[in-house]
Design a protein around this motif. Structure first.
Motif, mmCIF file in Angstrom:
data_model
loop_
_atom_site.group_PDB
_atom_site.id
_atom_site.type_symbol
_atom_site.label_atom_id
_atom_site.label_comp_id
_atom_site.label_asym_id
_atom_site.label_seq_id
_atom_site.Cartn_x
_atom_site.Cartn_y
_atom_site.Cartn_z
ATOM 1 N N ASP A 51 -1.478 5.703 1.886
ATOM 2 C CA ASP A 51 -2.676 4.990 2.329
ATOM 3 C C ASP A 51 -3.922 5.870 2.252
ATOM 4 O OD1 ASP A 51 -1.333 2.630 2.756
ATOM 5 O OD2 ASP A 51 -1.012 2.998 4.896
ATOM 6 N N LYS A 166 5.342 2.695 2.975
ATOM 7 C CA LYS A 166 5.000 2.279 4.335
ATOM 8 C C LYS A 166 6.047 2.804 5.332
ATOM 9 C CE LYS A 166 3.922 -1.982 6.821
ATOM 10 N NZ LYS A 166 3.810 -3.431 6.707
ATOM 11 N N LYS A 169 5.653 6.666 5.593
ATOM 12 C CA LYS A 169 4.483 6.987 6.412
ATOM 13 C C LYS A 169 4.803 6.782 7.895
ATOM 14 C CE LYS A 169 -0.237 5.598 7.381
ATOM 15 N NZ LYS A 169 -1.179 4.498 7.290
#
Length: 183
Positions: A51, A166, A169
């Motif tokens: 991100d 995702k 993270k």
């Protein structure tokens, strides 16, 4: 069914594969128990981002939170200098593995060899060979762990293959949070 390494070059040597840990708290428990952990950072951390935030920054957060000394490998030292971070040591990956094998080595801070080494961001084929060497020649005094998103069968502790950034993270942020709670 056994977990298959994401990269097929990561061949298990010996008969015992890594314990697959899934929760950040499991990693935190092992890191917290270690007396002299070491975080070995590799150049892949410069290539990965989650991100928009570099994975290197996640690694530095983990090291700072848990007060783990850093060993920079390859050309990572220059980027750390840009980020105003001074690594505790600079070795190439093969050199650090070679000294970690020696139980009488004084470690990066001169306090004795490390009892836990955490690899993060080293090219997977090289990292697997490093882990294999330590598994066979340093198993009496050293445990190994990886934070990469791939399963490394020659580590003592590894994530499973994480296919979604995702999820990776969330794991890294969960690990930082869990380490803060333990601190």
């Amino acid at each position: 069914m056994a977990t298959v390494p994401y990269h097929r070059v990561n061949v298990l040597t010996g008969i015992k594969g890594a314990a697959i840990l899934e929760k950040p708290e499991q990693f935190t428990k092992i890191i917290s128990k270690a007396e002299r952990p070491l975080l070995v950072l590799g150049p892949r951390l410069l290539e990965w981002s989650l991100d928009g935030r570099s994975v290197l920054e996640h690694a530095l957060d983990i090291a700072k939170t848990a007060n783990i000394p850093i060993c920079a490998t390859a050309h990572l030292k220059g980027k750390l200098t840009e980020l105003e971070v001074t690594p505790d040591s600079v070795y190439d990956a093969v050199e650090i593995v070679n000294v970690l094998r020696d139980p009488d080595w004084k470690g990066v801070k001169g306090e004795g060899n490390h009892d836990l080494v955490i690899f993060f961001g080293i090219r997977s084929d090289l990292q697997n060979q490093c882990l294999s060497v330590l598994k066979h020649f340093a198993y009496k005094h050293l445990k190994t762990m990886t934070l990469d998103k791939y399963y490394f069968p020659n580590a003592d502790f590894s994530l499973t293959n994480v296919t979604k950034d995702k999820s990776w993270k969330a794991f890294l942020e969960g690990l930082k949070s869990s380490l803060q709670t333990k601190a």
